[in-house]
Enzyme design. Structure first.
Site, PDB file in Angstrom:
ATOM      1  CD  GLU A 106      -2.773  -1.333   0.009  1.00 19.11           C
ATOM      2  OE1 GLU A 106      -3.024  -0.330  -0.687  1.00 19.11           O
ATOM      3  OE2 GLU A 106      -3.170  -2.482  -0.294  1.00 19.11           O
TER       4      GLU A 106
ATOM      5  CG  ASP B 147       2.215  -7.301  -5.736  1.00 17.49           C
ATOM      6  OD1 ASP B 147       1.638  -6.811  -4.744  1.00 17.49           O
ATOM      7  OD2 ASP B 147       1.678  -8.138  -6.496  1.00 17.49           O
TER       8      ASP B 147
HETATM    9 ZN    ZN Z   1      -2.797  -2.585  -4.469  1.00 16.68          ZN
END
Ligand code: ZN
Length: 413
Positions: A278, A359
């Site tokens: 995030e 990611d």
């Molecule tokens: Zn995301």
């Protein structure tokens, strides 16, 4: 053939094509979903969980067939029977203020579509989600949410529509540009403050409590220069058992929210790896690019509106000889379906790319995130009984996040 008839034909055709294409894509996805469990898929599900996930997908697929058919019949009937023109005439016979007629017309459509959708969302929540053990919402909460959502969309949507219609009435030549600027200002407000203002109306957000997780998070956030005060735990468990996390806001006003369900089911390291993902959305400036991109799209829409909205054939196509802002707008958006489908495909592709980047950010900034993200994403998929073999066409149309196995494969590289 008259131009208005041609437009009507176009509208009906687009509704039918969208319906047909939807059925085809959903069918392909259902077939692709039922493939035997692959080795990669077996890392997520055991045989029992897998058959449960297939049954969950099928239940949603079948129910979707029914709701799509009903909503297509309703919209086609409304178009062909001239229901929209009838509603316009009813309002026109009682009121003389054009702006008020527009606002009321839209308000009635919003209220009607909320009420008409309610049985389907009720069934999806209290029958399908309930059966597979996801639903936590009480009936009271369900109806409270529905009323709140409707009131909010009326409170936000109607003034905006009023303003755009007013600009259209007063400044015809530069309408599209000025209305677009207004929408940019509005969407800037929503991007910055939307979550902060509206989310607390539905959920409690509280700072992460002291403990092992908070210590680990503090350490990570300090390294990344992300203010911990913007980090919240959200009581998502009052609606569903599914887990998630999100980033929202811009500049100084930013929020990362972790669902309480996520905190409960993931280990400390897995939770921090998800948090790092995030933070990655924030560090990679995804909100800014999404904002720019969505306003570029609305610029295209308003340029087309400026060009076409004055054409009385738009209102005529829906059955009214008195041209009006709202009927022309409605006809425009019905005709706009193919363009909005293409924009949706681009939006989703862009968002999936951002997910891979976030990611990667997690991997680059948190020790062993490759393993922790792998485990966290696997749990997320297992806990939501995800489809591990979605069809590529279905992914292109509906997925804002990459399919789980693609995401896991990329994590390994
Ligand atoms: Zn995301």
């Amino acid at each position: 053939m008259k131009t208005s008839d041609l437009l009507l034909l176009g509208i009906v055709l687009f509704v039918l094509i969208e319906y047909g294409a939807g059925i085809a894509i959903n069918y392909l996805n259902e077939r692709s979903k039922n493939e035997p469990l692959s080795a990669a898929g077996a890392e997520i599900f055991d045989a029992t969980e897998y058959s449960k996930s297939l049954a969950y997908g099928t239940a949603k697929y079948r129910f979707g067939l029914l709701t799509n058919a009903i909503s297509t019949v309703v919209i086609l009937a409304a178009i062909m029977l001239g229901t929209f023109a009838w509603l316009d005439a009813q309002l026109r016979s009682r009121l003389s203020n054009n702006l008020l007629i527009t606002v009321l017309f839209i308000a009635i459509l919003m209220v009607f579509s909320t009420i008409a959708n309610l049985p389907a969302t009720y069934y999806a929540t209290f029958v399908i989600e309930e059966k597979f053990g996801f639903n936590k919402a009480t009936k009271k909460l369900f109806f409270q949410d529905a009323v709140k959502q409707l009131l909010l969309s009326l409170a936000i949507g109607l003034p905006l529509i009023y303003a755009v219609a007013w600009i259209y009435q007063e400044i015809t030549s530069q309408f599209w540009l000025i209305a677009w600027l207004l929408v940019v200002a509005f969407s800037l407000f929503m991007f910055v403050f939307g979550t902060r203002i509206f989310l607390p109306m539905f959920n409690k957000l509280k700072p992460l409590p002291d403990g092992e997780l908070r210590t680990a998070v503090e350490e990570y956030c300090k390294k990344q220069g992300f203010p911990l005060s913007k980090l919240y735990e959200m009581d998502a468990s009052k609606r569903s058992t599914k887990l998630n996390a999100f980033f929202s806001g811009m500049g100084k006003v930013k929020i990362i929210g972790l669902y309480d369900t996520l905190i409960e089911k993931l280990t400390v390291e897995e939770t921090v790896a998800v948090l790092a993902h995030e933070v990655g959305h924030y560090k990679r400036k995804h909100v800014y690019t999404m904002f720019a991109f969505s306003n570029l799209q609305s610029l295209i829409i308003f340029a087309l509106l400026g060009w076409l909205l004055g054409n009385p054939n738009l209102s005529r196509a829906l059955g009214s000889d008195t041209p009006s802002f709202h009927l022309s707008m409605l006809a425009f958006f019905l005709l706009f379906t193919p363009v909005s489908t293409v924009l949706g495909l681009i939006n989703n592709a862009f968002s999936r790319r951002n997910e891979f980047q976030a990611d990667q950010f997690s991997i680059d900034t948190y020790p062993d995130a490759r393993t922790h993200m792998h485990n966290a994403l696997s749990k997320l998929s297992r806990e939501s009984l995800d489809n591990v073999n979605p069809h590529p066409l279905y992914v292109a149309v509906h997925y804002s996040h990459p399919p789980i196995l693609e995401r896991l494969a990329k994590l390994q590289r």
